[in-house]
Scaffold this active site. Structure first.
Site, PDB file in Angstrom:
ATOM      1  N   LYS A   1       0.851  -1.204   0.000  1.00 27.44           N
ATOM      2  CA  LYS A   1       0.000   0.000   0.000  1.00 27.44           C
ATOM      3  C   LYS A   1       0.883   1.248   0.000  1.00 27.44           C
ATOM      4  CE  LYS A   1      -3.563  -2.602   2.385  1.00 27.44           C
ATOM      5  NZ  LYS A   1      -4.799  -2.580   3.170  1.00 27.44           N
TER       6      LYS A   1
ATOM      7  N   HIS B   1      -8.842  -3.565  -5.631  1.00 24.69           N
ATOM      8  CA  HIS B   1      -8.706  -3.601  -4.173  1.00 24.69           C
ATOM      9  C   HIS B   1      -9.802  -2.714  -3.561  1.00 24.69           C
ATOM     10  CE1 HIS B   1      -7.171  -2.936  -0.156  1.00 24.69           C
ATOM     11  NE2 HIS B   1      -6.491  -4.056  -0.309  1.00 24.69           N
TER      12      HIS B   1
ATOM     13  N   SER C   1      -6.489  -8.780   7.499  1.00 25.24           N
ATOM     14  CA  SER C   1      -5.880  -8.933   8.833  1.00 25.24           C
ATOM     15  C   SER C   1      -5.176 -10.275   9.022  1.00 25.24           C
ATOM     16  CB  SER C   1      -6.912  -8.708   9.938  1.00 25.24           C
ATOM     17  OG  SER C   1      -7.381  -7.372   9.898  1.00 25.24           O
TER      18      SER C   1
END
Ligand code: PGA
Length: 246
Positions: free
Chosen positions: A11, A96, A202
């Site tokens: 990112k 995304h 996560s």
């Protein structure tokens, strides 16, 4: 047996080229001897050339871009075309949830990007996922169906799907592996047996094993934990050991 894909989506987390250099080198060296996996590093586009130079020297590392344009060339300020990307990378993350949420990407945009990527020989990693936690989500299937419009059947082996429930991304609320397994099995009906379907949301050191135990999951798409070299490398090891068929 096909290698599992462990994809690191950096990112905009790493904000200096020197840190990016250290991270890429550590990952390349750390995963070099891990069997049964391929690690895909997706740095910011600005540093692709530099990071590709590091990553491509590794036996187990490949490089990906976080986004592309669906236009091939022309007056599109700030964009990166699929063919420009193809000179540097093997994989491209498409659709995304952050691109959908903050940059207005629609299912139609995602579909055009998938077609453009396939046209130049890039492997798209198509991200799908529902916003809210539901017992039987419908959104990921609709998103995938639309992303694959006009994609020829024989090209389905050249795509990767990443199931990323939005409520699990960056929240520490990773989805339960049994639940992921059910969604992945259903998503598979839209693709082929050879298509890798990854899980993302996560993923951390303490939950990676639960996904590795589910054979139908083809690997992981990792955000936060992918910019911690030691965690990322350990997750690759955990995955590899779990997939060792004795
Ligand atoms: P996360 O991100 O691992 O930080 O939840 C995953 C992703 O956005 O691809």
């Amino acid at each position: 047996m096909k290698s599992s894909l462990i994809v690191g989506n950096w990112k905009m987390y790493v904000t200096s080229i020197s840190d990016a250099h250290i991270l890429a080198t550590s990952i390349r060296n750390g995963v070099a001897d891990i069997p049964r996996i391929e690690a895909v590093v997706c740095p910011p586009a600005l540093w692709l050339s530099e990071i590709a130079g590091i990553v491509k020297k590794g036996a187990k590392t490949k490089i990906g871009i976080q986004n592309i344009s669906y236009e091939m060339e022309g007056a599109f300020t700030g964009e990166i075309s699929p063919q420009m990307a193809k000179e540097m990378v093997d994989y491209v993350i498409i659709g995304h949830s952050e691109r959908r949420a903050y940059f207005g990407e629609t299912n139609i945009d995602v579909n055009e990007k998938v077609l453009a990527a396939l046209k130049v020989g890039l492997t798209p990693i198509i991200c799908v996922g529902e916003k809210k936690k539901e017992a039987t989500p419908t959104e990921p299937f609709k998103q995938l169906e639309e992303a694959l419009k006009n994609v020829p059947k024989n090209a389905l082996k050249n795509i990767v799907v990443a199931y990323e429930p939005i409520w699990a991304i960056g929240t520490s609320l990773n989805a339960d592996a049994d639940y992921v397994s059910k969604v992945v099995t259903k998503l598979r009906e839209l693709v082929r047996t050879e298509t890798s379907i990854l899980y993302g949301g996560s993923v951390k050191l303490d939950n990676a094993l639960s996904y590795a135990k589910k054979r139908e999951i083809g690997g992981l798409l990792i955000g936060g934990a992918s910019v911690k070299a030691n965690d990322f490398i350990k997750i690759c090891k955990i995955w590899s050991e779990a997939r060792d068929i004795k």
